[in-house]
Design an enzyme around this catalytic site. Structure first.
Site, PDB file in Angstrom:
ATOM      1  N   LYS A  55      12.825 -14.361 -11.001  1.00  0.00           N
ATOM      2  CA  LYS A  55      12.212 -12.982 -12.031  1.00  0.00           C
ATOM      3  C   LYS A  55      11.162 -13.619 -13.518  1.00  0.00           C
ATOM      4  CE  LYS A  55      13.745 -10.877 -10.894  1.00  0.00           C
ATOM      5  NZ  LYS A  55      14.467 -10.675  -9.597  1.00  0.00           N
TER       6      LYS A  55
ATOM      7  N   LYS B  14       6.366  -4.426  -4.529  1.00  0.00           N
ATOM      8  CA  LYS B  14       7.880  -3.798  -4.762  1.00  0.00           C
ATOM      9  C   LYS B  14       8.685  -4.219  -3.281  1.00  0.00           C
ATOM     10  CE  LYS B  14      11.795  -2.587  -5.669  1.00  0.00           C
ATOM     11  NZ  LYS B  14      12.309  -3.345  -6.270  1.00  0.00           N
TER      12      LYS B  14
ATOM     13  N   ARG C 143       5.248  -0.260  -6.132  1.00  0.00           N
ATOM     14  CA  ARG C 143       4.890  -0.463  -4.939  1.00  0.00           C
ATOM     15  C   ARG C 143       4.073  -1.783  -5.156  1.00  0.00           C
ATOM     16  NH1 ARG C 143       6.220   2.751  -0.294  1.00  0.00           N
ATOM     17  NH2 ARG C 143       5.278   1.093   1.077  1.00  0.00           N
TER      18      ARG C 143
ATOM     19  N   HIS D 209      17.519 -36.712  -7.916  1.00  0.00           N
ATOM     20  CA  HIS D 209      16.669 -36.550  -5.970  1.00  0.00           C
ATOM     21  C   HIS D 209      15.192 -35.903  -6.465  1.00  0.00           C
ATOM     22  CE1 HIS D 209      20.187 -37.912  -4.381  1.00  0.00           C
ATOM     23  NE2 HIS D 209      21.180 -37.177  -5.225  1.00  0.00           N
TER      24      HIS D 209
ATOM     25  N   GLU E 260      17.448 -17.436  -8.526  1.00  0.00           N
ATOM     26  CA  GLU E 260      16.840 -15.684  -8.860  1.00  0.00           C
ATOM     27  C   GLU E 260      16.684 -15.663 -10.663  1.00  0.00           C
ATOM     28  OE1 GLU E 260      16.455 -13.819  -7.952  1.00  0.00           O
ATOM     29  OE2 GLU E 260      16.594 -11.776  -9.011  1.00  0.00           O
TER      30      GLU E 260
ATOM     31  N   TRP F 295      -3.076  -2.613  -1.256  1.00  0.00           N
ATOM     32  CA  TRP F 295      -2.578  -4.283  -1.716  1.00  0.00           C
ATOM     33  C   TRP F 295      -3.429  -5.076  -0.737  1.00  0.00           C
ATOM     34  CZ3 TRP F 295       0.428  -8.096   0.550  1.00  0.00           C
ATOM     35  CH2 TRP F 295       1.336  -9.131  -1.018  1.00  0.00           C
TER      36      TRP F 295
ATOM     37  N   CYS G 186       0.368  -1.242  -0.160  1.00  0.00           N
ATOM     38  CA  CYS G 186      -0.183  -0.020  -0.014  1.00  0.00           C
ATOM     39  C   CYS G 186       0.652   1.228  -0.231  1.00  0.00           C
ATOM     40  CB  CYS G 186      -1.044  -0.387   0.956  1.00  0.00           C
ATOM     41  SG  CYS G 186      -2.230  -1.016   1.545  1.00  0.00           S
TER      42      CYS G 186
ATOM     43  N   ASN H 236      -1.455   2.076   5.779  1.00  0.00           N
ATOM     44  CA  ASN H 236      -0.853   0.727   5.752  1.00  0.00           C
ATOM     45  C   ASN H 236      -0.221   0.089   6.717  1.00  0.00           C
ATOM     46  OD1 ASN H 236      -0.237   2.083   3.498  1.00  0.00           O
ATOM     47  ND2 ASN H 236       1.723   2.775   3.026  1.00  0.00           N
ATOM     48  N   GLY H 237      -0.316  -1.029   6.561  1.00  0.00           N
ATOM     49  CA  GLY H 237      -0.009  -2.260   7.635  1.00  0.00           C
ATOM     50  C   GLY H 237      -0.833  -3.267   7.793  1.00  0.00           C
TER      51      GLY H 237
ATOM     52  N   GLU I  48       7.858 -14.863 -11.374  1.00  0.00           N
ATOM     53  CA  GLU I  48       7.593 -13.089 -10.882  1.00  0.00           C
ATOM     54  C   GLU I  48       6.686 -12.642 -11.903  1.00  0.00           C
ATOM     55  OE1 GLU I  48       9.665 -10.661  -7.866  1.00  0.00           O
ATOM     56  OE2 GLU I  48      10.512 -11.347  -8.880  1.00  0.00           O
TER      57      GLU I  48
HETATM   58  C1  G6P Z   1       9.787  -7.670  -2.387  1.00  0.00           C
HETATM   59  C2  G6P Z   1      10.453  -7.553  -3.903  1.00  0.00           C
HETATM   60  C3  G6P Z   1      11.208  -8.444  -4.518  1.00  0.00           C
HETATM   61  C4  G6P Z   1      12.985  -8.535  -3.283  1.00  0.00           C
HETATM   62  C5  G6P Z   1      11.997  -8.425  -2.101  1.00  0.00           C
HETATM   63  C6  G6P Z   1      12.848  -8.264  -0.782  1.00  0.00           C
HETATM   64  O1  G6P Z   1       9.422  -9.689  -2.784  1.00  0.00           O
HETATM   65  O2  G6P Z   1       8.866  -7.878  -4.981  1.00  0.00           O
HETATM   66  O3  G6P Z   1      11.812  -7.532  -5.131  1.00  0.00           O
HETATM   67  O4  G6P Z   1      13.344  -8.950  -3.695  1.00  0.00           O
HETATM   68  O5  G6P Z   1      10.543  -8.273  -1.394  1.00  0.00           O
HETATM   69  O6  G6P Z   1      12.732  -7.283  -0.804  1.00  0.00           O
HETATM   70  P1  G6P Z   1      13.959  -6.064  -0.039  1.00  0.00           P
HETATM   71  O7  G6P Z   1      13.808  -4.476  -0.267  1.00  0.00           O
HETATM   72  O8  G6P Z   1      13.467  -6.264   1.168  1.00  0.00           O
HETATM   73  O9  G6P Z   1      14.984  -6.679  -0.296  1.00  0.00           O
END
Ligand code: G6P
Length: 613
Positions: free
Chosen positions: A489, A608, A27, A508, A485, A75, A2, A100-101, A492
């Site tokens: 990606k 984000k 965000r 395995h 990673e 959100w 949010c 927010n929260g 996501e």
């Molecule tokens: C969210 C974002 C990711 C990020 C993760 C950790 O999931 O979408 O892109 O890697 O948070 O965020 P940070 O700001 O702690 O690196």
């Protein structure tokens, strides 16, 4: 997650609020809303499901006149994405709240309010705040007293901005567990969950501390700390520019940020290495003294940052022989981890506001106050930076796309700097090796630039992947976290189910998944694990998998039917290899997502900065 924007000004605030919301879109959100005080006694509120554009359309070209207002991108946590659950939440046309929260005791407060005859129009936890305020205002309690009494009863995490018709020249804000910043204008004040939202109207910011509450008029602010005392907080002049959140000619922020990596890496190294050495000033002189007694490193992070930590574990143990563990924050802070006094806790976070990472930090702080905490972070005024003993900033610049790219590369470079500093202080790194690693680091920006030139070849590979349901990424050694990673990606932003595996684990379990519909992506650097990786590739090829190999040119792997080899580079070493091989995987995910037509920068259901657990 949010976003909040609020303003009390001498001009109509709706355009400022809308622009602020647009700048917070990165965000992640599912609905948006805005309320203004139209004249001292009238609140006007508009909310809409979907994008900020949908809200703007509802507001219309004439706007929503009013000199103070609060706005929000939501959100969903409590209650589905729907207009009635979108913020602001209004009670009796007298109070408007954006939040927010999570209010953890909302159920109890709601029951109490319902017993007093209050009816709720949303499923949110936030609405209790509006009613609690309104109940007190109706009893003749002053807005300021009602604000404090209400906040005193809230448990959980919140950033709040509140308008009350009984206090038309005031804006009430608070921060506890969710970020909030005050923007200082000339005869006008603002508040937002990220300074980025306010850059078009001010560059002067007050970063509220945990537990702070503030009451703003147009030209004055009063900040009250968590003990209830009035406090002064410094006004910072931001160096960020309003256009730093623009796409700069790229179709998406993600693509822009992928292309910014050579510069971001160079910026992160700048002023920290010189003449073959890491400079003591990189971490500060006191930091180096604290490194001397460190016998183990514990890295804690989430998401992409966690993968950067995994890479560093290989480096620290292999090059320095320093025991290193890595754990996702949400697991770490909910178990009883053994943290010995000779541990260095390294918190990795792009945003510095990730709830679980902060919770992990605070848990260690309270149980082991002697353990030094190093934050490696991209947001200088974040909670993580403020609450850590030692800080190394990644200089990636604002990262807007939800899928993290340049933050990861700069985290890796920063971790390499930590390795150098640690090795020198502890005497575990010879001058010769330090010099070689530094020389390698200096080459990374150019290597990253070269890795970006494979874009069209990667697009061709993406076309072969776009219709797949699943994908398996394999890597060995330091490329195992890169496989994770790469898979992260892809899932996501393209919503293709992807898994990363250490190639040695193939037999395995994952081998059972392999057939002609399961593409396998491997990362093949020139190292002593190459022959083992080739055997794994043969195993999946024998079962019909189509292979996509990102290889070092020196491996002499060549493309064949259903084996697509992309030579990525030929000059990488132990430190640079994971950074460089990761870049084509970012581009691969990007192109698949664009071909699929997904919302690349704001993928569904993701945020984000995950500021709630
Ligand atoms: C969210 C974002 C990711 C990020 C993760 C950790 O999931 O979408 O892109 O890697 O948070 O965020 P940070 O700001 O702690 O690196």
């Amino acid at each position: 997650m949010c976003g909040i924007v609020a303003a009390i000004a001498q001009r109509p605030v709706w355009p400022i609020l809308l622009e602020g919301l647009r700048r917070l879109e990165y965000r992640g959100y599912d609905s948006a809303g805005l309320a203004v005080l139209r004249n001292p006694s009238e609140l006007a509120c508009v909310r809409a499901v979907g994008k900020v554009d949908a809200l703007a359309e509802r507001i219309g070209a004439d706007g929503l006149p009013g000199l103070s207002g609060v706005a929000h991108t939501r959100w969903a946590t409590h209650g589905v994405p729907a207009e009635r659950n979108a913020h602001p939440h209004i009670a009796s046309d007298r109070v408007a709240v954006v939040h927010n929260g999570i209010i953890e005791n909302h159920a109890e407060l709601r029951a109490e309010l319902q017993a007093q005859g209050r009816t709720f129009s949303s499923d949110t936890d936030t609405e209790v705040i509006a009613h609690m305020l309104d109940v007190q205002l109706a009893q003749g309690i002053s807005p300021t007293a009602a604000f404090h009494a209400t906040l005193d009863r809230l448990h959980g995490a919140f950033a709040l901005a509140i308008l009350m018709t009984d206090a038309p020249d005031h804006l009430f804000v608070a921060r506890q567990g969710s970020p909030l910043v005050i923007g200082v204008g000339i005869g006008e004040l603002f508040a937002a969950s990220d300074a980025l939202a306010l850059l078009p109207v001010t560059q002067r910011f007050i970063y509220l501390a945990e537990g702070d509450r503030a009451i703003l008029t147009r030209d004055h602010w009063t900040i009250i700390d968590r003990q209830g005392a009035a406090v002064e907080r410094p006004v910072h002049e931001s160096t960020q520019r309003a256009d730093s959140a623009d796409r700069g000619g790229f179709k998406h922020f993600m693509l822009k940020e992928i292309h910014e990596q050579p510069r971001a890496i160079a910026d992160t190294l700048e002023g920290r290495i010189s003449e073959g050495r890491v400079l003591p000033a990189a971490f500060g002189v006191t930091a180096e003294a604290r490194f001397a007694d460190v016998a183990r490193i514990q890295i804690v992070a989430c998401g992409t940052s966690y993968h950067a930590g995994m890479v560093a574990r290989y480096w620290f143990e292999d090059i320095l022989g320093l025991p290193t563990s890595v754990e996702v924050s949400s697991e770490f802070h909910y178990r009883n981890p053994v943290v010995s006094r000779d541990t260095l806790l390294v918190m990795l976070s792009q945003s510095g506001e990730t709830a679980d990472t902060l919770a992990a930090l605070r848990m260690v702080r309270s149980r082991h106050p002697d353990v030094p905490v190093l934050a490696i972070c991209n947001a200088p005024e974040s909670s993580l930076v403020r609450e850590s003993d030692l800080v190394l900033m990644t200089h990636a610049g604002p990262e807007i796309s939800v899928a993290s790219t340049k933050a990861f590369s700069t985290q890796l470079v920063s971790l390499a700097l930590l390795l150098l500093a640690m090795g020198r202080v502890q005497g575990t790194l010879s001058e010769e090796i330090e010099r070689r690693i530094v020389a390698g680091l200096e080459k990374i920006p150019a290597l990253a630039q070269a890795a970006l030139t494979h874009d069209s070849a990667i697009l061709a590979l993406a076309e072969r992947l776009v219709d797949k349901q699943h994908a398996l990424f394999l890597g060995r050694g330091v490329m195992f976290p890169i496989a994770l990673e790469g898979a992260l990606k892809l899932k996501e932003i393209s919503y293709i189910h992807a898994e990363g595996y250490p190639a040695g684990e193939l037999k395995h379990g994952p081998l059972a998944l392999i057939d002609e519909n399961m593409p396998v992506i491997t990362i093949a650097p020139q190292n002593d694990l190459l022959e083992k990786l080739k055997s794994n590739m043969a195993e999946v090829a024998a079962r019909g998998a189509e292979l996509f190999v990102f290889a070092d040119e020196r491996t002499a792997l060549a493309s064949e039917e259903r084996l697509h080899v992309l030579p990525v580079t030929s000059h990488v070493g132990r430190i640079s290899a994971p950074i460089i091989f990761n870049i084509p995987l970012q581009l691969l995910a990007y192109h698949v997502a664009v071909l699929k037509g997904t919302d690349v920068d704001q993928p569904r259901n993701l945020a984000k900065s995950v500021t709630v657990e």
